[in-house]
Design a protein around this motif. Sequence first.
Motif, mmCIF file in Angstrom:
data_model
loop_
_atom_site.group_PDB
_atom_site.id
_atom_site.type_symbol
_atom_site.label_atom_id
_atom_site.label_comp_id
_atom_site.label_asym_id
_atom_site.label_seq_id
_atom_site.Cartn_x
_atom_site.Cartn_y
_atom_site.Cartn_z
ATOM 1 N N LEU A 174 0.823 -1.211 0.000
ATOM 2 C CA LEU A 174 0.000 0.000 0.000
ATOM 3 C C LEU A 174 0.856 1.260 0.000
ATOM 4 O O LEU A 174 0.502 2.257 -0.634
ATOM 5 C CB LEU A 174 -0.916 0.001 1.228
ATOM 6 C CG LEU A 174 -2.043 -1.035 1.261
ATOM 7 C CD1 LEU A 174 -2.756 -0.991 2.607
ATOM 8 C CD2 LEU A 174 -3.031 -0.803 0.125
ATOM 9 N N ALA A 175 1.995 1.209 0.690
ATOM 10 C CA ALA A 175 2.822 2.407 0.853
ATOM 11 C C ALA A 175 3.914 2.547 -0.193
ATOM 12 O O ALA A 175 4.579 3.585 -0.256
ATOM 13 C CB ALA A 175 3.455 2.391 2.241
ATOM 14 N N SER A 176 4.123 1.543 -1.017
ATOM 15 C CA SER A 176 5.284 1.539 -1.917
ATOM 16 C C SER A 176 5.262 2.694 -2.919
ATOM 17 O O SER A 176 6.302 3.271 -3.218
ATOM 18 C CB SER A 176 5.372 0.199 -2.656
ATOM 19 O OG SER A 176 4.225 0.003 -3.473
ATOM 20 N N ASP A 177 4.088 3.043 -3.439
ATOM 21 C CA ASP A 177 4.011 4.115 -4.435
ATOM 22 C C ASP A 177 4.419 5.461 -3.864
ATOM 23 O O ASP A 177 4.976 6.306 -4.578
ATOM 24 C CB ASP A 177 2.589 4.217 -5.004
ATOM 25 C CG ASP A 177 2.277 3.076 -5.955
ATOM 26 O OD1 ASP A 177 3.234 2.468 -6.457
ATOM 27 O OD2 ASP A 177 1.085 2.782 -6.181
ATOM 28 N N LYS A 178 4.117 5.692 -2.596
ATOM 29 C CA LYS A 178 4.450 6.966 -1.968
ATOM 30 C C LYS A 178 5.877 6.988 -1.438
ATOM 31 O O LYS A 178 6.543 8.020 -1.448
ATOM 32 C CB LYS A 178 3.488 7.239 -0.807
ATOM 33 C CG LYS A 178 2.032 7.379 -1.214
ATOM 34 C CD LYS A 178 1.787 8.659 -1.989
ATOM 35 C CE LYS A 178 0.301 8.842 -2.271
ATOM 36 N NZ LYS A 178 0.041 10.067 -3.046
ATOM 37 N N ARG A 179 6.356 5.846 -0.969
ATOM 38 C CA ARG A 179 7.662 5.797 -0.315
ATOM 39 C C ARG A 179 8.825 5.859 -1.293
ATOM 40 O O ARG A 179 9.881 6.439 -0.988
ATOM 41 C CB ARG A 179 7.794 4.517 0.514
ATOM 42 C CG ARG A 179 6.920 4.433 1.729
ATOM 43 C CD ARG A 179 7.176 3.143 2.486
ATOM 44 N NE ARG A 179 8.505 3.106 3.084
ATOM 45 C CZ ARG A 179 9.082 2.017 3.544
ATOM 46 N NH1 ARG A 179 8.463 0.850 3.443
ATOM 47 N NH2 ARG A 179 10.291 2.058 4.078
ATOM 48 N N PHE A 180 8.652 5.240 -2.466
ATOM 49 C CA PHE A 180 9.796 5.051 -3.351
ATOM 50 C C PHE A 180 9.556 5.689 -4.718
ATOM 51 O O PHE A 180 8.413 5.769 -5.187
ATOM 52 C CB PHE A 180 10.076 3.553 -3.539
ATOM 53 C CG PHE A 180 10.205 2.801 -2.252
ATOM 54 C CD1 PHE A 180 11.236 3.080 -1.370
ATOM 55 C CD2 PHE A 180 9.301 1.810 -1.916
ATOM 56 C CE1 PHE A 180 11.361 2.392 -0.178
ATOM 57 C CE2 PHE A 180 9.410 1.108 -0.721
ATOM 58 C CZ PHE A 180 10.440 1.407 0.146
ATOM 59 N N ASP A 181 10.646 6.121 -5.340
ATOM 60 C CA ASP A 181 10.584 6.659 -6.698
ATOM 61 C C ASP A 181 10.438 5.532 -7.703
ATOM 62 O O ASP A 181 10.699 4.357 -7.405
ATOM 63 C CB ASP A 181 11.856 7.460 -7.018
ATOM 64 C CG ASP A 181 11.939 8.736 -6.197
ATOM 65 O OD1 ASP A 181 10.876 9.302 -5.871
ATOM 66 O OD2 ASP A 181 13.067 9.148 -5.866
ATOM 67 N N LYS A 182 10.053 5.909 -8.913
ATOM 68 C CA LYS A 182 9.927 4.933 -9.986
ATOM 69 C C LYS A 182 11.286 4.303 -10.284
ATOM 70 O O LYS A 182 12.290 4.994 -10.397
ATOM 71 C CB LYS A 182 9.374 5.607 -11.239
ATOM 72 C CG LYS A 182 9.099 4.651 -12.382
ATOM 73 C CD LYS A 182 8.502 5.384 -13.578
ATOM 74 C CE LYS A 182 8.221 4.395 -14.705
ATOM 75 N NZ LYS A 182 7.659 5.076 -15.892
ATOM 76 N N GLY A 183 11.312 2.987 -10.400
ATOM 77 C CA GLY A 183 12.558 2.276 -10.689
ATOM 78 C C GLY A 183 13.302 1.835 -9.445
ATOM 79 O O GLY A 183 14.287 1.105 -9.549
ATOM 80 N N ASN A 184 12.868 2.290 -8.252
ATOM 81 C CA ASN A 184 13.527 1.876 -7.015
ATOM 82 C C ASN A 184 13.362 0.365 -6.825
ATOM 83 O O ASN A 184 12.293 -0.186 -7.012
ATOM 84 C CB ASN A 184 12.905 2.634 -5.845
ATOM 85 C CG ASN A 184 13.634 2.380 -4.534
ATOM 86 O OD1 ASN A 184 13.581 1.286 -3.990
ATOM 87 N ND2 ASN A 184 14.316 3.402 -4.049
ATOM 88 N N ARG A 185 14.445 -0.301 -6.421
ATOM 89 C CA ARG A 185 14.405 -1.760 -6.340
ATOM 90 C C ARG A 185 13.449 -2.253 -5.259
ATOM 91 O O ARG A 185 12.925 -3.365 -5.349
ATOM 92 C CB ARG A 185 15.798 -2.327 -6.113
ATOM 93 C CG ARG A 185 16.441 -2.014 -4.786
ATOM 94 C CD ARG A 185 17.890 -2.467 -4.778
ATOM 95 N NE ARG A 185 18.557 -2.231 -3.517
ATOM 96 C CZ ARG A 185 18.655 -3.136 -2.549
ATOM 97 N NH1 ARG A 185 18.113 -4.325 -2.724
ATOM 98 N NH2 ARG A 185 19.294 -2.863 -1.433
ATOM 99 N N TYR A 186 13.198 -1.430 -4.218
ATOM 100 C CA TYR A 186 12.244 -1.831 -3.186
ATOM 101 C C TYR A 186 10.809 -1.736 -3.693
ATOM 102 O O TYR A 186 9.930 -2.450 -3.227
ATOM 103 C CB TYR A 186 12.414 -0.963 -1.942
ATOM 104 C CG TYR A 186 13.729 -1.176 -1.237
ATOM 105 C CD1 TYR A 186 13.968 -2.334 -0.499
ATOM 106 C CD2 TYR A 186 14.743 -0.232 -1.321
ATOM 107 C CE1 TYR A 186 15.181 -2.545 0.145
ATOM 108 C CE2 TYR A 186 15.969 -0.427 -0.682
ATOM 109 C CZ TYR A 186 16.170 -1.585 0.039
ATOM 110 O OH TYR A 186 17.379 -1.801 0.671
#
Length: 574
Positions: A174-186
Motif C-alpha cells: 500500500l505504501a510503496s508508491d508513496k515511499r519510493f521513486d519509480k525504478g527503485n528496487r524496493y
Amino acid sequence: MSDISYYILHAYKNDYSYYLQAISASNQNVSYEKRVEVAKNTAVIAKILNLLDDGVKTGCIYKDIERLIVEGKIKVSFIKTLNYDNFRRLLTDWKKKGVDGVKKVRGTGNQNAAKYKNDVELDAWILYFRLDRRNLSGEHIKRIVKHNCKLTGKDIPSDSWFSHRLADGHLKSLASDKRFDKGNRYKQGFESVLHGLRCPQANDRWEVDGTRINLLPFEHFGKSVFLYCVFVYDNHSGDIVGWCFSTSDSPENRWVYTDALKMAVNRTSSLPKEIVFDRFPGHSTPEFQAIFKKFEEFGTRITITHRAEGKQHLERTIGTFQTVFLTQSDYYYGQGVKSTREAAHVTTDWQKQQAKIISEKGIGLSQMAAEAERFIEQYRSTKITDYGRQNKHRMPYSPSELWRISVNMMNDDLIKVETWQIADLFWLQKSLTMRNRQFNTEINHERCTYMVENYEMLVRLEREGSVIMKYDDKDLNEVFLFSEKDGDFIGSLKRFEANVTRGTNANGEAIGKYKRINKAIDEAKMDEIKTKIEAIDESKLIGYWGKEASYKQEEAYVGKSSRKEDIYDKDWDN
C-alpha cells in the motif's frame, strides 16, 4: 555416515511421530505443517540430550549436526545461526527445560497480537506515517505511534508487535508508491511485471546493448580507459551473434553499434524479425535512422526502449558472461562497486600487481579486446548445462549450437540477405564517375583502383554517369555499385593493384590480366558495332557515299535524281 549422524537422522525421520500427538493436542490452532516441524525439532533435541547422557562429547554432536544441516538431510529451526557457541548455549537451555519445555510451538498462548488485531486506529496511524513521502524509518514510526497512544490513553503494543506489523507485506504494498521513486528496487517487488519468455525460434528477436567489460584499465592515447563492448544477442538461443569493442571515453556511438550490427548480419547472413535498442547516443542521427529504414524495408521491426526489462535476457546474459567466464582472465577486476557478493571483488594488491603487468607489457585496446573476445567465444561454445542450474534439464547444447539448430529448422521464415544487401545496409559510400573503364579513389589515405571487367556493366555505367560506391573501410578488396538515380544494385568490382604495372618490379600477372580484360571489352564492343551495322539498309543512306553514288542511291530509292542536268534535261512541256 557416523553413528551419531545415524541416530539423529533416525530421530528426525521416525521418532517425531511420538511427540506430534502431544504437540497437536495442545496446539489445535496451529497448522499441521508447523506442528510436524516442531515435533521433528523436539525429536532431534531429545536424541541430542540422550547422546549427552551417554557420554558423547558436545563437539562430536555439533560436527554431525552441522554436516546434516549443510547437506540438507535435516531442517531444524532451533539453530538460527550455525556456530559452536550458539549450540552450547542451546544445550544449556535444553538441559534446564527438558524436552517438555522445548516442544511448545513458539508464539502460542501469547495474546498480545490478538489484543490489537482489530484496532483500526492503530493500523491507520501506521499506514498514515508509512505513506509519508519522507520515507520514515520503522523505528521513527514506532516512536510516533507510541507517543500518540500515551496522549490518547491507549495501551501501547510491544516492540515485537510493531515489528510484525511494519513487516506486513500488504502494508508495504500500500505504501510503496508513496515511499519510493519509480525504478527503485524496493518498489519493483510490488509492481506487476510481465516476465518475458524466450522467442520460439532464432532471429525472432535481437537485443542490442552496451556495457563496460570488467577488465582492468589500460592506456589509450595517453588516457587510462576501460574496455567497452556493444553486444547483439539472439533472444531464442542466447547466442551473442555480433559485438564491437570501444573504450570508456567514447563508449556508445553510432559507429560502434553499426559495426556490431554489421558483424551480426555478416556472421548470420540474415536479419531478425525484431531488433531492440536503447536510446544510445547517435540513435537519432540521420545516418542511423537511414539504417533503421532499410531494416524496416526487409520487414524487421525496430523497437526503442529505455527500460531494462525490455532487454532483460541480454542484461542477464551479460552478467553471466562477466561472472562465469570473464573471471578466468588475469585482468579481471571483479563485479560492480555496488555488488555485495562475497566473491564480488579482487584484492587491491592483486589489482596493483596486474595493472603493473599491463603497463610493462604495453597492453592496449587490441590486446584487451582480444582477451574479451576469447571469453565471448568460450561463452558461445560452452554447453548451457555446464554452468546454469536452471537449465540442468535442457538439451545439452551451447548458445551457438542452439542458434544453428533453430535456423536449420527454419525454411522460408528466415530473412536472408546477400553480400551486396549487407553493403547497402552498413557500408560507407561515396559518389564517383567512371573514367577510362575504371574508378580511381582515395580511401583512408590509400589510393584504390577498381576496374570494370565486363562489357555489360561498362555499358550500364556509361549510361548512368555518376554512381554510388559502397565500401568497407576495413576491407577494400571489393566494392559494390548502386545507381545514384534509383538506388538499384549495379554490380561489384574487385580492387586492381595498379601500382605494380610499371618499373622493374612490375607484376606481369597483373599486367596480363589488365590486357585480357580490355581485349575482351574491345571485342565485345566491336561485336556490338557489327551487329548494329548489319541491320542497316544501305540503300537508305542517301548522300553518305559520295556524289555519284548518292545520285544512284537516290534514283534507286525514289525513282528520280536531284542532279541539276537531270532537272534541266526534263521535258517540262510533256
